[in-house]
Write a protein that holds these residues in place. Structure first.
Motif, PDB file in Angstrom:
ATOM      1  N   GLU A  35      10.612  13.672  -0.117  1.00  0.00           N
ATOM      2  CA  GLU A  35       9.801  13.601  -1.328  1.00  0.00           C
ATOM      3  C   GLU A  35       8.556  12.791  -1.020  1.00  0.00           C
ATOM      4  OE1 GLU A  35      12.173  11.950  -4.422  1.00  0.00           O
ATOM      5  OE2 GLU A  35      13.770  13.447  -4.246  1.00  0.00           O
ATOM      6  N   TYR A  36       7.382  13.354  -1.293  1.00  0.00           N
ATOM      7  CA  TYR A  36       6.117  12.713  -0.927  1.00  0.00           C
ATOM      8  C   TYR A  36       4.992  13.341  -1.730  1.00  0.00           C
ATOM      9  CZ  TYR A  36       6.236  16.965   1.902  1.00  0.00           C
ATOM     10  OH  TYR A  36       6.363  18.280   2.312  1.00  0.00           O
ATOM     11  N   PRO A  37       3.892  12.614  -1.936  1.00  0.00           N
ATOM     12  CA  PRO A  37       2.731  13.219  -2.594  1.00  0.00           C
ATOM     13  C   PRO A  37       2.147  14.303  -1.685  1.00  0.00           C
ATOM     14  CG  PRO A  37       2.550  10.824  -2.513  1.00  0.00           C
ATOM     15  CD  PRO A  37       3.675  11.198  -1.614  1.00  0.00           C
ATOM     16  N   PRO A  38       1.722  15.441  -2.225  1.00  0.00           N
ATOM     17  CA  PRO A  38       1.154  16.502  -1.385  1.00  0.00           C
ATOM     18  C   PRO A  38      -0.010  16.017  -0.525  1.00  0.00           C
ATOM     19  CG  PRO A  38       1.530  17.289  -3.625  1.00  0.00           C
ATOM     20  CD  PRO A  38       1.784  15.829  -3.649  1.00  0.00           C
ATOM     21  N   GLU A  39      -0.773  15.042  -1.041  1.00  0.00           N
ATOM     22  CA  GLU A  39      -1.934  14.539  -0.294  1.00  0.00           C
ATOM     23  C   GLU A  39      -1.528  13.762   0.964  1.00  0.00           C
ATOM     24  OE1 GLU A  39      -2.593  13.085  -4.586  1.00  0.00           O
ATOM     25  OE2 GLU A  39      -0.949  14.072  -3.492  1.00  0.00           O
ATOM     26  N   ALA A  40      -0.232  13.398   1.062  1.00  0.00           N
ATOM     27  CA  ALA A  40       0.222  12.610   2.212  1.00  0.00           C
ATOM     28  C   ALA A  40       0.612  13.477   3.403  1.00  0.00           C
ATOM     29  CB  ALA A  40       1.407  11.736   1.813  1.00  0.00           C
ATOM     30  N   ALA A  41       0.707  14.789   3.226  1.00  0.00           N
ATOM     31  CA  ALA A  41       1.203  15.666   4.293  1.00  0.00           C
ATOM     32  C   ALA A  41       0.359  15.565   5.557  1.00  0.00           C
ATOM     33  CB  ALA A  41       1.253  17.113   3.791  1.00  0.00           C
ATOM     34  N   VAL A  86       0.822  -1.216   0.000  1.00  0.00           N
ATOM     35  CA  VAL A  86       0.000   0.000   0.000  1.00  0.00           C
ATOM     36  C   VAL A  86       0.853   1.262   0.000  1.00  0.00           C
ATOM     37  CG1 VAL A  86      -1.978  -1.126   1.084  1.00  0.00           C
ATOM     38  CG2 VAL A  86      -0.236  -0.045   2.528  1.00  0.00           C
ATOM     39  N   ALA A  87       2.116   1.164   0.392  1.00  0.00           N
ATOM     40  CA  ALA A  87       3.029   2.311   0.372  1.00  0.00           C
ATOM     41  C   ALA A  87       4.453   1.789   0.448  1.00  0.00           C
ATOM     42  CB  ALA A  87       2.755   3.261   1.531  1.00  0.00           C
ATOM     43  N   VAL A  88       5.391   2.613   0.032  1.00  0.00           N
ATOM     44  CA  VAL A  88       6.793   2.227   0.096  1.00  0.00           C
ATOM     45  C   VAL A  88       7.625   3.455   0.439  1.00  0.00           C
ATOM     46  CG1 VAL A  88       7.196   2.583  -2.381  1.00  0.00           C
ATOM     47  CG2 VAL A  88       8.656   1.024  -1.136  1.00  0.00           C
ATOM     48  N   MET A  89       8.636   3.262   1.291  1.00  0.00           N
ATOM     49  CA  MET A  89       9.592   4.320   1.610  1.00  0.00           C
ATOM     50  C   MET A  89      10.949   3.901   1.073  1.00  0.00           C
ATOM     51  SD  MET A  89       8.501   5.756   5.342  1.00  0.00           S
ATOM     52  CE  MET A  89       8.973   7.422   4.899  1.00  0.00           C
ATOM     53  N   ASP A 138      -2.020   3.156  -2.094  1.00  0.00           N
ATOM     54  CA  ASP A 138      -3.410   3.125  -1.609  1.00  0.00           C
ATOM     55  C   ASP A 138      -3.573   4.203  -0.544  1.00  0.00           C
ATOM     56  OD1 ASP A 138      -5.891   2.633  -0.546  1.00  0.00           O
ATOM     57  OD2 ASP A 138      -5.598   0.476  -0.285  1.00  0.00           O
ATOM     58  N   PHE A 139      -4.153   5.348  -0.917  1.00  0.00           N
ATOM     59  CA  PHE A 139      -4.284   6.453   0.027  1.00  0.00           C
ATOM     60  C   PHE A 139      -5.266   6.139   1.148  1.00  0.00           C
ATOM     61  CE2 PHE A 139      -2.120   8.835  -3.284  1.00  0.00           C
ATOM     62  CZ  PHE A 139      -1.346   9.718  -2.545  1.00  0.00           C
ATOM     63  N   ASP A 140      -6.207   5.231   0.909  1.00  0.00           N
ATOM     64  CA  ASP A 140      -7.163   4.869   1.965  1.00  0.00           C
ATOM     65  C   ASP A 140      -6.460   4.176   3.137  1.00  0.00           C
ATOM     66  OD1 ASP A 140      -9.274   5.914   0.535  1.00  0.00           O
ATOM     67  OD2 ASP A 140      -9.815   3.998  -0.391  1.00  0.00           O
ATOM     68  N   ALA A 141      -5.339   3.499   2.867  1.00  0.00           N
ATOM     69  CA  ALA A 141      -4.608   2.781   3.913  1.00  0.00           C
ATOM     70  C   ALA A 141      -3.433   3.587   4.462  1.00  0.00           C
ATOM     71  CB  ALA A 141      -4.099   1.443   3.374  1.00  0.00           C
ATOM     72  N   LEU A 142      -3.203   4.790   3.903  1.00  0.00           N
ATOM     73  CA  LEU A 142      -1.984   5.523   4.239  1.00  0.00           C
ATOM     74  C   LEU A 142      -1.924   5.924   5.700  1.00  0.00           C
ATOM     75  CD1 LEU A 142       0.651   6.846   3.366  1.00  0.00           C
ATOM     76  CD2 LEU A 142      -0.649   8.884   2.733  1.00  0.00           C
ATOM     77  N   GLN A 143      -3.018   6.437   6.264  1.00  0.00           N
ATOM     78  CA  GLN A 143      -2.984   6.902   7.652  1.00  0.00           C
ATOM     79  C   GLN A 143      -2.584   5.775   8.606  1.00  0.00           C
ATOM     80  OE1 GLN A 143      -3.746  10.312   9.050  1.00  0.00           O
ATOM     81  NE2 GLN A 143      -2.363   9.097  10.313  1.00  0.00           N
ATOM     82  N   ASP A 144      -3.220   4.623   8.452  1.00  0.00           N
ATOM     83  CA  ASP A 144      -2.869   3.477   9.302  1.00  0.00           C
ATOM     84  C   ASP A 144      -1.424   3.053   9.063  1.00  0.00           C
ATOM     85  OD1 ASP A 144      -5.376   3.432  10.436  1.00  0.00           O
ATOM     86  OD2 ASP A 144      -6.137   1.838   9.132  1.00  0.00           O
ATOM     87  N   ALA A 145      -1.005   3.073   7.808  1.00  0.00           N
ATOM     88  CA  ALA A 145       0.359   2.632   7.492  1.00  0.00           C
ATOM     89  C   ALA A 145       1.399   3.525   8.145  1.00  0.00           C
ATOM     90  CB  ALA A 145       0.563   2.603   5.979  1.00  0.00           C
ATOM     91  N   LEU A 146       1.201   4.840   8.106  1.00  0.00           N
ATOM     92  CA  LEU A 146       2.171   5.762   8.701  1.00  0.00           C
ATOM     93  C   LEU A 146       2.165   5.670  10.224  1.00  0.00           C
ATOM     94  CD1 LEU A 146       1.696   8.879   6.389  1.00  0.00           C
ATOM     95  CD2 LEU A 146       3.649   7.306   6.441  1.00  0.00           C
ATOM     96  N   SER A 147       1.013   5.456  10.822  1.00  0.00           N
ATOM     97  CA  SER A 147       0.951   5.294  12.285  1.00  0.00           C
ATOM     98  C   SER A 147       1.713   4.048  12.721  1.00  0.00           C
ATOM     99  CB  SER A 147      -0.507   5.221  12.745  1.00  0.00           C
ATOM    100  OG  SER A 147      -1.185   6.432  12.478  1.00  0.00           O
TER     101      SER A 147
END
Length: 394
Positions: free
Chosen positions: A366-372, A321-324, A335-344
């Protein structure tokens, strides 16, 4: 029989789940070394990726204590890869390396001294001609023998110092002296003994331990420190095991070609997991063998990444769902729907030193603006245009 082949991410979730253990740190470490025994990986990967992932808040002294118990030992290869082995894998009926022929003169003298004296601390290996020479370095000579697979030690300190040799050479004199003093008493050196040759059946049992589902891709993708078993050899054995009930055959996972096998005793449990894996976020170092995307499983369209150190991927029930990437400097989101849980979850895993264990702070540039917003809610602090999280901050 298996009615429905299940999506590839179920298998990715199954492998990732096996690194999660509930046990004291020392027990987790022993379990990790048992599961990875015989597999060769770049030496630097062990304490930067493999062991921290499996042992939260991993500390180097845990490994030194375990090695001192003489249950495991390491073996370095000329290409810089390193494998841990169990002492029970030693062929005690075979003679040790017969001699130091082909070695440089000083290396040969050290080798012969170890062969004659047995396991010895470095400070006991004295009295060699030329020892007073300023260019003489017993540590370097021992490590050159280790690189050739001739000797090993019951401590990981020599490997740590070998990995940091360039940094050590530029360090202040006092720091170099402290490192040398630590090495002289850190562990005993001994001549490496031959390993017992495993039968193809034994190799397949270990392959089941690591891959769980055996197929052409998972058997050939395993890292062995010695000659491995080919898929054609494996098929001959597995067909017999299927007949006796020792293995079950089917087409269990998409993305794995041809017939696949599950160990008979694990069949029901593995099938249950594949059919209904837990829906949770799990961050995995891309280079870890338990991370299967881009290895035994082909990357999914639009969700690919490089399997290199410095990259970690968030799996939700096995699906990326995301990669660093670049030690966390770049965040890509699938997958932006899962991003909040993934970052936590990432902040917690980073705090427990499971991912990026050697970094005192994690900086995303470097990150998508929507991820801020999601990063701020997860605990990242904005510093100019970057987002930063410090170890221990929640």
């Amino acid at each position: 029989c298996q009615i429905r082949t299940l999506p590839a991410e179920r298998y990715a979730a199954l492998l990732a789940d096996r690194v999660l253990l509930t046990a004291p740190p020392a027990e987790k470490l022993e379990t990790a070394l048992r599961s990875l025994a015989g597999a060769a990986y770049p030496a630097a990967l062990w304490e930067s990726v493999l062991l921290p992932l499996r042992v939260g808040n991993y500390r180097p002294e845990l490994l030194d204590q375990l090695l001192a118990q003489s249950n495991f030992f390491w073996r370095l290869a000329p290409d810089g890869s390193l494998a841990f082995h169990r002492y029970e894998d030693i062929d005690w009926d075979a003679e040790p390396e017969p001699d130091g022929s082909g070695l440089a003169e000083r290396e040969q003298r050290i080798f012969e001294m170890l062969a004659r004296r047995g396991a010895s601390f470095m400070h006991r290996l004295t009295g060699l001609p030329g020892e007073e020479d300023p260019a003489y370095s017993l540590q370097d000579l021992l490590m050159r023998l280790a690189e050739q697979g001739k000797v090993c030690a019951d401590s990981f300190v020599p490997i740590r110092q070998w990995l940091a040799r360039e940094k050590r050479e530029g360090a202040p004199a006092k720091q170099r002296a402290r490192a040398g003093a630590l090495l002289r008493t850190a562990g005993r050196w001994e001549v490496a003994r031959p390993l017992r040759e495993r039968s193809p059946e034994e190799q397949l049992e270990r392959a089941f331990d690591r891959a769980i589902v055996l197929s052409r891709e998972t058997v050939q993708g395993l890292s062995w420190s010695g000659p491995g078993v080919t898929w054609s050899q494996a098929l001959e054995i597995l067909r017999v095991w299927e007949y006796t009930g020792r293995a079950r055959r089917g087409y269990f996972v998409e993305g794995l070609s041809g017939i696949q096998f599950i160990r008979g005793t694990e069949y029901a449990g593995v099938l249950s997991f594949l059919q209904d894996p837990p829906v949770r976020i799990q961050w995995m170092p891309a280079a870890d063998p338990a991370q299967s995307w881009g290895k035994s499983l082909p990357h999914l369209p639009g969700r690919s990444f490089l399997n290199v150190p410095g990259t970690v991927v968030a799996l939700r029930a096995g699906l990326p769902v995301a990669v660093m990437e670049r030690q966390g400097k770049t965040l890509r989101v699938f997958d932006f729907d899962a991003l909040q849980d993934a970052l936590s979850v990432l902040v917690g895993e980073y705090g427990a030193r499971r991912v990026f264990p050697g970094m005192s702070r994690l900086t995303v540039r470097e990150y998508p603006p929507e991820a801020a917003g999601a990063m701020e809610r997860a605990g990242f602090i904005r510093e100019i245009q970057d987002y930063v999280v410090y170890r221990g901050y929640r």
